[in-house]
Design an enzyme around this catalytic site. Structure first.
Site, PDB file in Angstrom:
ATOM      1  N   HIS A 174       0.812  -0.995   0.037  1.00  0.00           N
ATOM      2  CA  HIS A 174      -0.028  -0.024   0.064  1.00  0.00           C
ATOM      3  C   HIS A 174       0.801   1.249   0.123  1.00  0.00           C
ATOM      4  O   HIS A 174       0.520   2.276  -0.835  1.00  0.00           O
ATOM      5  CB  HIS A 174      -1.034  -0.078   1.322  1.00  0.00           C
ATOM      6  CG  HIS A 174      -2.123  -1.068   1.419  1.00  0.00           C
ATOM      7  ND1 HIS A 174      -2.048  -1.930   2.575  1.00  0.00           N
ATOM      8  CD2 HIS A 174      -2.877  -1.550   0.689  1.00  0.00           C
ATOM      9  CE1 HIS A 174      -2.953  -2.696   2.084  1.00  0.00           C
ATOM     10  NE2 HIS A 174      -3.531  -2.493   1.125  1.00  0.00           N
ATOM     11  N   LYS A 193     -16.223  -7.202   5.923  1.00  0.00           N
ATOM     12  CA  LYS A 193     -15.098  -7.863   5.829  1.00  0.00           C
ATOM     13  C   LYS A 193     -14.693  -8.166   7.309  1.00  0.00           C
ATOM     14  O   LYS A 193     -13.565  -8.960   7.409  1.00  0.00           O
ATOM     15  CB  LYS A 193     -14.015  -7.101   5.356  1.00  0.00           C
ATOM     16  CG  LYS A 193     -14.294  -7.014   3.805  1.00  0.00           C
ATOM     17  CD  LYS A 193     -13.034  -6.512   3.055  1.00  0.00           C
ATOM     18  CE  LYS A 193     -13.377  -6.559   1.586  1.00  0.00           C
ATOM     19  NZ  LYS A 193     -12.045  -5.727   0.765  1.00  0.00           N
ATOM     20  N   ARG A 241      -1.874  -6.083  -8.276  1.00  0.00           N
ATOM     21  CA  ARG A 241      -0.658  -6.889  -7.978  1.00  0.00           C
ATOM     22  C   ARG A 241      -0.503  -7.968  -8.902  1.00  0.00           C
ATOM     23  O   ARG A 241       0.375  -7.882  -9.505  1.00  0.00           O
ATOM     24  CB  ARG A 241      -0.968  -7.950  -6.356  1.00  0.00           C
ATOM     25  CG  ARG A 241      -0.701  -6.414  -5.219  1.00  0.00           C
ATOM     26  CD  ARG A 241      -1.370  -6.949  -4.082  1.00  0.00           C
ATOM     27  NE  ARG A 241      -2.677  -7.510  -4.048  1.00  0.00           N
ATOM     28  CZ  ARG A 241      -3.457  -7.627  -3.437  1.00  0.00           C
ATOM     29  NH1 ARG A 241      -3.041  -7.788  -2.004  1.00  0.00           N
ATOM     30  NH2 ARG A 241      -4.622  -7.431  -3.369  1.00  0.00           N
ATOM     31  N   SER A 263      -2.792  -7.932   2.856  1.00  0.00           N
ATOM     32  CA  SER A 263      -2.988  -7.675   4.481  1.00  0.00           C
ATOM     33  C   SER A 263      -3.292  -9.002   5.002  1.00  0.00           C
ATOM     34  O   SER A 263      -3.403  -9.545   6.033  1.00  0.00           O
ATOM     35  CB  SER A 263      -4.099  -6.750   4.648  1.00  0.00           C
ATOM     36  OG  SER A 263      -3.443  -5.422   4.396  1.00  0.00           O
TER      37      SER A 263
HETATM   38  P1  ADP Z   1     -10.083  -3.611  -0.587  1.00  0.00           P
HETATM   39  O1  ADP Z   1     -10.680  -3.979   0.609  1.00  0.00           O
HETATM   40  O2  ADP Z   1     -10.566  -2.287  -1.044  1.00  0.00           O
HETATM   41  O3  ADP Z   1      -9.546  -4.470  -1.550  1.00  0.00           O
HETATM   42  P2  ADP Z   1      -7.267  -3.533   0.375  1.00  0.00           P
HETATM   43  O4  ADP Z   1      -6.565  -2.700   1.776  1.00  0.00           O
HETATM   44  O5  ADP Z   1      -7.127  -5.070   0.441  1.00  0.00           O
HETATM   45  O6  ADP Z   1      -8.835  -3.011   0.540  1.00  0.00           O
HETATM   46  O7  ADP Z   1      -6.435  -2.883  -1.041  1.00  0.00           O
HETATM   47  C1  ADP Z   1      -6.732  -1.514  -1.196  1.00  0.00           C
HETATM   48  C2  ADP Z   1      -6.097  -1.259  -2.550  1.00  0.00           C
HETATM   49  O8  ADP Z   1      -4.531  -1.600  -2.661  1.00  0.00           O
HETATM   50  C3  ADP Z   1      -6.327  -2.255  -3.629  1.00  0.00           C
HETATM   51  O9  ADP Z   1      -6.545  -1.648  -4.928  1.00  0.00           O
HETATM   52  C4  ADP Z   1      -5.385  -3.367  -3.596  1.00  0.00           C
HETATM   53  O10 ADP Z   1      -5.250  -4.019  -4.956  1.00  0.00           O
HETATM   54  C5  ADP Z   1      -4.184  -2.582  -3.376  1.00  0.00           C
HETATM   55  N1  ADP Z   1      -3.028  -3.229  -2.660  1.00  0.00           N
HETATM   56  C6  ADP Z   1      -3.088  -4.318  -1.850  1.00  0.00           C
HETATM   57  N2  ADP Z   1      -2.126  -4.689  -1.505  1.00  0.00           N
HETATM   58  C7  ADP Z   1      -1.451  -4.331  -2.403  1.00  0.00           C
HETATM   59  C8  ADP Z   1       0.414  -4.522  -2.639  1.00  0.00           C
HETATM   60  N3  ADP Z   1       0.994  -5.407  -1.862  1.00  0.00           N
HETATM   61  N4  ADP Z   1       0.673  -3.928  -3.631  1.00  0.00           N
HETATM   62  C9  ADP Z   1       0.020  -3.006  -4.402  1.00  0.00           C
HETATM   63  N5  ADP Z   1      -1.191  -2.719  -4.179  1.00  0.00           N
HETATM   64  C10 ADP Z   1      -1.848  -3.473  -3.275  1.00  0.00           C
END
Ligand code: ADP
Length: 160
Positions: A18, A42, A91, A129
């Site tokens: 992130h 979630k 990703r 995460s």
């Molecule tokens: P959501 O519930 O909206 O998917 P996340 O916190 O899982 O929330 O992800 C938020 C955004 O960050 C999404 O666009 C996800 O694809 C991106 N994201 C999550 N992990 C990574 C990572 N390791 N590298 C790049 N982008 C990521």
């Protein structure tokens, strides 16, 4: 014209993936609003406020990044912030289907808002995460995946 973008997500908790996306966005846009979704469905490990606080601590050095919790539709939040862009991270190909659906749904809801996808540094492209929580719960070393402060918060949670 000030170019503003919002980066919405659950961030449960924030990872180096992130933060890599936030760093890239903060170069391209004048202002980046990191929007922490409460995502109650979630059942997050951390409260929205805890997640926002961790993000604030990790983005303090960026002069143009703001973090806040939101409950509204992402496109409505974008309008309220005068942001024309929604940032999402991509990703693996496995992210594509869900992100594609969401981007097109958001476009239908508000055609003036554009979704922009960014790819993190390769070494972060497998970070999630969810997996970090799973391995942290079992006592694994997660220092390569999350900042020290987030690691401490995860350890505290799992101690309880
Ligand atoms: P959501 O519930 O909206 O998917 P996340 O916190 O899982 O929330 O992800 C938020 C955004 O960050 C999404 O666009 C996800 O694809 C991106 N994201 C999550 N992990 C990574 C990572 N390791 N590298 C790049 N982008 C990521």
């Amino acid at each position: 014209m000030t170019r503003k973008a919002i980066y919405p997500g659950t961030f449960d908790p924030v990872t180096y993936g992130h933060l890599d996306i936030i760093a890239r966005a903060s170069i391209l846009y004048d202002k980046v609003f990191v929007a922490v979704a409460s995502s109650r469905e979630k059942e997050p490990l951390f409260t929205a406020e805890e997640r926002a606080l961790m993000l604030k601590e990790e983005t303090r050095t960026f002069g143009n990044v703001e973090v806040e919790v939101f409950n509204a539709l992402v496109v409505d939040l974008a309008v309220s912030k005068s942001a024309k862009v929604i940032i999402r991270g991509l990703r693996m190909i496995s992210d594509f289907e869900y992100e594609f659906q969401m981007a097109l749904t958001n476009r239908k809801l508000n055609p003036d808002i554009e979704t922009v996808f960014m790819m993190p540094k390769e070494s972060y492209s497998y970070l999630s995460s969810r997996l970090i929580k799973e391995v942290a719960c079992l006592g694994a070393d997660i220092s390569a995946f999350v900042p020290q402060n987030v690691e401490n918060k995860l350890r505290e949670k799992f101690k309880k």
